[in-house]
Scaffold this motif. Structure first.
Motif, PDB file in Angstrom:
ATOM      1  N   GLU A 293      43.112 -23.675 -50.333  1.00 55.52           N
ATOM      2  CA  GLU A 293      44.092 -24.466 -50.958  1.00 55.52           C
ATOM      3  C   GLU A 293      44.945 -24.732 -50.405  1.00 55.52           C
ATOM      4  OE1 GLU A 293      42.578 -21.546 -52.522  1.00 55.52           O
ATOM      5  OE2 GLU A 293      41.080 -22.257 -54.351  1.00 55.52           O
ATOM      6  N   LEU A 294      45.474 -23.877 -49.540  1.00 50.20           N
ATOM      7  CA  LEU A 294      46.351 -24.458 -48.911  1.00 50.20           C
ATOM      8  C   LEU A 294      46.374 -25.067 -47.812  1.00 50.20           C
ATOM      9  CD1 LEU A 294      48.247 -20.633 -48.724  1.00 50.20           C
ATOM     10  CD2 LEU A 294      49.229 -22.502 -50.082  1.00 50.20           C
ATOM     11  N   TRP A 295      45.490 -24.602 -46.990  1.00 50.40           N
ATOM     12  CA  TRP A 295      45.959 -25.388 -45.682  1.00 50.40           C
ATOM     13  C   TRP A 295      44.720 -26.820 -45.244  1.00 50.40           C
ATOM     14  CZ3 TRP A 295      49.565 -23.662 -43.545  1.00 50.40           C
ATOM     15  CH2 TRP A 295      49.903 -21.970 -43.723  1.00 50.40           C
ATOM     16  N   ILE A 296      43.453 -26.864 -46.413  1.00 46.42           N
ATOM     17  CA  ILE A 296      43.114 -27.765 -46.219  1.00 46.42           C
ATOM     18  C   ILE A 296      42.769 -28.892 -47.455  1.00 46.42           C
ATOM     19  CG2 ILE A 296      41.548 -27.150 -44.521  1.00 46.42           C
ATOM     20  CD1 ILE A 296      39.588 -26.380 -46.589  1.00 46.42           C
ATOM     21  N   PRO A 297      42.193 -30.374 -47.280  1.00 47.73           N
ATOM     22  CA  PRO A 297      42.503 -31.048 -48.884  1.00 47.73           C
ATOM     23  C   PRO A 297      41.597 -30.449 -49.816  1.00 47.73           C
ATOM     24  CG  PRO A 297      42.158 -32.195 -46.771  1.00 47.73           C
ATOM     25  CD  PRO A 297      42.130 -30.719 -46.091  1.00 47.73           C
ATOM     26  N   PRO A 298      42.361 -30.824 -51.292  1.00 48.20           N
ATOM     27  CA  PRO A 298      41.591 -30.576 -51.617  1.00 48.20           C
ATOM     28  C   PRO A 298      39.805 -31.206 -51.703  1.00 48.20           C
ATOM     29  CG  PRO A 298      43.292 -31.092 -52.826  1.00 48.20           C
ATOM     30  CD  PRO A 298      43.507 -31.239 -51.198  1.00 48.20           C
TER      31      PRO A 298
ATOM     32  N   TYR B  99      32.900 -25.116 -35.436  1.00 51.70           N
ATOM     33  CA  TYR B  99      34.033 -25.204 -35.833  1.00 51.70           C
ATOM     34  C   TYR B  99      35.025 -24.715 -35.509  1.00 51.70           C
ATOM     35  CZ  TYR B  99      31.646 -28.273 -39.186  1.00 51.70           C
ATOM     36  OH  TYR B  99      30.709 -29.407 -39.964  1.00 51.70           O
ATOM     37  N   PRO B 100      36.397 -24.924 -35.213  1.00 46.31           N
ATOM     38  CA  PRO B 100      37.332 -23.536 -35.146  1.00 46.31           C
ATOM     39  C   PRO B 100      37.583 -22.419 -35.760  1.00 46.31           C
ATOM     40  CG  PRO B 100      38.472 -25.473 -35.858  1.00 46.31           C
ATOM     41  CD  PRO B 100      37.009 -26.097 -35.703  1.00 46.31           C
ATOM     42  N   HIS B 101      38.123 -21.290 -35.402  1.00 50.14           N
ATOM     43  CA  HIS B 101      38.036 -20.230 -36.025  1.00 50.14           C
ATOM     44  C   HIS B 101      39.364 -19.187 -35.771  1.00 50.14           C
ATOM     45  CE1 HIS B 101      33.837 -20.547 -38.784  1.00 50.14           C
ATOM     46  NE2 HIS B 101      33.981 -21.131 -37.091  1.00 50.14           N
ATOM     47  N   PRO B 102      40.002 -19.355 -36.406  1.00 50.25           N
ATOM     48  CA  PRO B 102      40.868 -18.359 -35.625  1.00 50.25           C
ATOM     49  C   PRO B 102      41.247 -17.668 -34.651  1.00 50.25           C
ATOM     50  CG  PRO B 102      41.905 -18.287 -38.529  1.00 50.25           C
ATOM     51  CD  PRO B 102      40.003 -18.931 -37.449  1.00 50.25           C
ATOM     52  N   HIS B 103      39.869 -16.337 -35.015  1.00 50.42           N
ATOM     53  CA  HIS B 103      39.665 -15.606 -33.904  1.00 50.42           C
ATOM     54  C   HIS B 103      39.305 -16.031 -32.134  1.00 50.42           C
ATOM     55  CE1 HIS B 103      35.272 -16.154 -34.746  1.00 50.42           C
ATOM     56  NE2 HIS B 103      35.463 -16.360 -33.945  1.00 50.42           N
ATOM     57  N   HIS B 104      39.101 -17.527 -32.633  1.00 49.40           N
ATOM     58  CA  HIS B 104      39.080 -18.020 -31.372  1.00 49.40           C
ATOM     59  C   HIS B 104      40.151 -17.634 -30.359  1.00 49.40           C
ATOM     60  CE1 HIS B 104      35.531 -20.289 -32.429  1.00 49.40           C
ATOM     61  NE2 HIS B 104      35.288 -19.348 -32.537  1.00 49.40           N
ATOM     62  N   LEU B 105      42.029 -17.718 -30.968  1.00 51.43           N
ATOM     63  CA  LEU B 105      42.984 -18.034 -31.140  1.00 51.43           C
ATOM     64  C   LEU B 105      43.110 -16.387 -30.083  1.00 51.43           C
ATOM     65  CD1 LEU B 105      44.852 -19.858 -33.197  1.00 51.43           C
ATOM     66  CD2 LEU B 105      43.733 -20.513 -30.818  1.00 51.43           C
ATOM     67  N   LEU B 106      42.472 -15.036 -29.980  1.00 53.44           N
ATOM     68  CA  LEU B 106      42.640 -13.428 -29.708  1.00 53.44           C
ATOM     69  C   LEU B 106      42.411 -14.113 -28.626  1.00 53.44           C
ATOM     70  CD1 LEU B 106      41.059 -12.052 -31.990  1.00 53.44           C
ATOM     71  CD2 LEU B 106      43.929 -12.480 -32.295  1.00 53.44           C
TER      72      LEU B 106
ATOM     73  N   ALA C  99      42.719 -24.526 -38.873  1.00 49.41           N
ATOM     74  CA  ALA C  99      42.858 -25.743 -40.347  1.00 49.41           C
ATOM     75  C   ALA C  99      41.693 -26.944 -39.544  1.00 49.41           C
ATOM     76  CB  ALA C  99      44.749 -26.204 -40.334  1.00 49.41           C
ATOM     77  N   ASN C 100      41.989 -26.989 -38.276  1.00 50.05           N
ATOM     78  CA  ASN C 100      40.895 -28.050 -37.552  1.00 50.05           C
ATOM     79  C   ASN C 100      41.726 -29.464 -37.903  1.00 50.05           C
ATOM     80  OD1 ASN C 100      38.730 -29.170 -35.933  1.00 50.05           O
ATOM     81  ND2 ASN C 100      37.777 -29.799 -38.159  1.00 50.05           N
ATOM     82  N   TYR C 101      43.167 -29.727 -37.470  1.00 50.32           N
ATOM     83  CA  TYR C 101      44.616 -30.822 -37.193  1.00 50.32           C
ATOM     84  C   TYR C 101      44.234 -31.071 -35.516  1.00 50.32           C
ATOM     85  CZ  TYR C 101      45.661 -29.077 -41.761  1.00 50.32           C
ATOM     86  OH  TYR C 101      46.984 -28.493 -42.843  1.00 50.32           O
ATOM     87  N   VAL C 102      42.327 -31.317 -34.779  1.00 48.42           N
ATOM     88  CA  VAL C 102      42.587 -30.194 -33.369  1.00 48.42           C
ATOM     89  C   VAL C 102      42.952 -31.660 -32.992  1.00 48.42           C
ATOM     90  CG1 VAL C 102      41.528 -29.702 -31.632  1.00 48.42           C
ATOM     91  CG2 VAL C 102      41.128 -28.464 -33.230  1.00 48.42           C
TER      92      VAL C 102
ATOM     93  N   GLY D 221      49.250 -27.608 -46.478  1.00 53.15           N
ATOM     94  CA  GLY D 221      49.575 -27.561 -45.529  1.00 53.15           C
ATOM     95  C   GLY D 221      49.825 -28.422 -44.283  1.00 53.15           C
ATOM     96  N   CYS D 222      49.562 -29.663 -44.903  1.00 54.19           N
ATOM     97  CA  CYS D 222      49.748 -31.067 -44.937  1.00 54.19           C
ATOM     98  C   CYS D 222      51.017 -30.887 -44.722  1.00 54.19           C
ATOM     99  CB  CYS D 222      48.802 -32.012 -45.392  1.00 54.19           C
ATOM    100  SG  CYS D 222      49.969 -34.084 -44.626  1.00 54.19           S
ATOM    101  N   TYR D 223      51.893 -30.957 -45.944  1.00 57.23           N
ATOM    102  CA  TYR D 223      53.704 -30.787 -45.449  1.00 57.23           C
ATOM    103  C   TYR D 223      54.134 -29.724 -44.409  1.00 57.23           C
ATOM    104  CZ  TYR D 223      53.320 -32.890 -50.087  1.00 57.23           C
ATOM    105  OH  TYR D 223      53.029 -33.903 -51.075  1.00 57.23           O
ATOM    106  N   PHE D 224      53.421 -28.763 -44.546  1.00 59.30           N
ATOM    107  CA  PHE D 224      54.039 -27.062 -43.249  1.00 59.30           C
ATOM    108  C   PHE D 224      54.285 -27.445 -41.867  1.00 59.30           C
ATOM    109  CE2 PHE D 224      53.419 -23.798 -40.653  1.00 59.30           C
ATOM    110  CZ  PHE D 224      54.992 -22.872 -41.645  1.00 59.30           C
ATOM    111  N   PHE D 225      52.629 -28.758 -42.148  1.00 61.88           N
ATOM    112  CA  PHE D 225      52.184 -28.777 -39.515  1.00 61.88           C
ATOM    113  C   PHE D 225      53.397 -29.931 -40.340  1.00 61.88           C
ATOM    114  CE2 PHE D 225      50.055 -31.987 -37.527  1.00 61.88           C
ATOM    115  CZ  PHE D 225      50.155 -31.159 -36.614  1.00 61.88           C
ATOM    116  N   ASN D 226      53.885 -30.935 -41.087  1.00 62.32           N
ATOM    117  CA  ASN D 226      54.445 -31.772 -40.397  1.00 62.32           C
ATOM    118  C   ASN D 226      56.160 -31.289 -40.854  1.00 62.32           C
ATOM    119  OD1 ASN D 226      53.902 -34.988 -41.136  1.00 62.32           O
ATOM    120  ND2 ASN D 226      52.529 -34.445 -43.283  1.00 62.32           N
TER     121      ASN D 226
END
Length: 422
Positions: free
Chosen positions: A36-41, A56-63, A249-252, A324-329
């Motif tokens: 609910e926080l990071w992708i649209p409803p 799809y992107p996943h957080p563990h890729h960034l490790l 959040a896949n704003y890639v 997520g949109c507000y935080f990204f901006n």
């Protein structure tokens, strides 16, 4: 009971406390990872599960960025010795060896504790302790400060390393993105979002960019300290958060646009510094003018009126508002405020050129200006004591350096009518 009998009980207590802490943090972790926080409803993380055909992107890729960041640091150490230092000598970088002050344990202890020149009240006290004149103490501290200044070779090596990264990274970014539809039409960044497949090349591009900025923030305490050191920390931290958030959040798509837009000006700035340190004035002036045009156009025109408009207003037309949109901006706005500040410094330098015919030596709040101001302040204090006017001040009160300023016309001497004291 002996210590061996109490050891299992201690281990059990530690395990129980660890379990209690994990239970306390579990609600917070689940809330931070909530879709609910990071992708649209209307979408969940289940919609972004990998299949045989789509990744799809996943957080563990960034490790993967952690070992690559330390690989960058190790590569830089080798690069400085093998490439940057010999190149600085080949291009004619000349070092000015500062004269060492005479040994003085009292003054040295004060300097190691405060790392700055003493105030007037401290100056007289130190002079009495050392049985010296206050002016002699001032000169000692001036010489001691020069000892700790970063050498010109160190500045050249730092600019050379960043050029070695930014220029190939910008070229690779162009090669990866020039045929992508979202690089030409920013509305395509949200076409089909959040179910946008991740290309392996884009994933690699993201991980490398994140690794480099992690390496930068690790090595920042050891790099040349500039007047905007704190702003650099904010910039690197915001950049790391933006890259990580946009990947998870896949704003890639919009993330690749932003990274490419910032790399184009950085790939011009660092070579400008290199040639400036080597006193290749004509080349550095040309590169600086190109950098100025590109920086102001991309950071003050394209970024706010195209990118920020796209990430805020256009997304609101497609989706209901979400955190997520507000935080990204908000992170993008931090970058934009930094861009405005640095644009102000650049415009001041260009304005100085049109008024005085000279360009300030510092390109982006380099430590040279702070060092220069310390010397001029000391000269002003001595001049006031002698009852004379300091030669470094003009009628408007602005300082004119004794060092040769950066000339846009390629000349190494300033115009006499601009340096004349009126």
């Amino acid at each position: 009971r002996g210590p061996s009998a109490r050891l299992p009980r201690r281990e059990r207590r530690r395990a129980q406390s660890a379990v209690r802490r994990s239970r306390m943090l579990r609600p917070l972790t689940e809330w931070l990872c909530s879709h609910e926080l990071w992708i649209p409803p209307g979408f969940t993380w289940e919609d972004l599960k990998d299949t045989d055909e789509v990744q799809y992107p996943h957080p563990h890729h960034l490790l993967l960025c952690i070992p690559i960041a330390f690989l960058f640091i190790g590569t830089r150490l080798v690069f400085d010795r093998v490439v940057a230092v010999p190149l600085s000598r080949r291009l004619g970088v000349r070092e000015k060896v500062p004269r060492k002050p005479p040994p003085n344990t009292i003054l040295e202890a004060f300097y190691r504790k405060h790392q700055k020149r003493p105030e007037d009240r401290e100056l007289s006290g130190l002079a009495k302790q050392c049985d010296l004149q206050p002016r002699q103490v001032e000169r000692w501290f001036r010489s001691r400060l020069k000892q700790d200044r970063p050498s010109l070779t160190k500045k050249f090596c730092e600019a050379c390393w960043r050029s070695f990264y930014y220029i190939p990274c910008f070229i690779i970014g162009v090669a990866l993105l020039y045929n992508k539809p979202w690089i030409w039409d920013y509305r395509e960044c949200w076409n089909g979002y959040p179910q946008q497949p991740l290309l392996p090349s884009i994933s690699f591009y993201y991980v490398v960019q994140l690794s480099f900025y992690v390496a930068l923030i690790i090595s920042l305490p050891f790099d040349v300290k500039r007047k905007d050191h704190n702003l650099q920390i904010i910039h690197h931290a915001a950049t790391i958060c933006l890259i990580s958030l946009s990947y998870c959040a896949n704003y890639v798509r919009i993330g690749t646009v932003i990274m490419l837009m910032h790399d184009v000006s950085d790939s011009l700035l660092e070579p400008t510094k290199m040639f400036h340190y080597a006193k290749w004035n004509r080349i550095s002036d040309t590169l600086f003018l190109s950098f100025t045009v590109v920086f102001l156009f991309t950071r003050l025109v394209i970024f706010p009126f195209n990118v920020l408009y796209n990430t805020y207003y256009y997304t609101m037309e497609l989706y209901q508002p979400f955190f997520g949109c507000y935080f990204f901006n908000s992170l993008l706005m931090i970058l934009q405020l930094l861009n405005i500040f640095w644009s102000y410094l650049i415009i001041r330098m260009v304005n100085r050129f049109f008024i005085c015919g000279t360009m300030e030596k510092d390109l982006r709040s380099d430590s040279e200006d702070s060092e220069k101001s310390e010397e001029e302040t000391a000269q002003e204090m001595e001049a006031k004591k002698n009852g004379s006017v300091p030669s470094s001040l003009n009628r408007g009160g602005s300082s004119i350096s004794k060092e040769t300023p950066l000339q846009l016309n390629g000349s190494s001497h300033p115009n006499n009518r601009h340096t004349k004291i009126r």
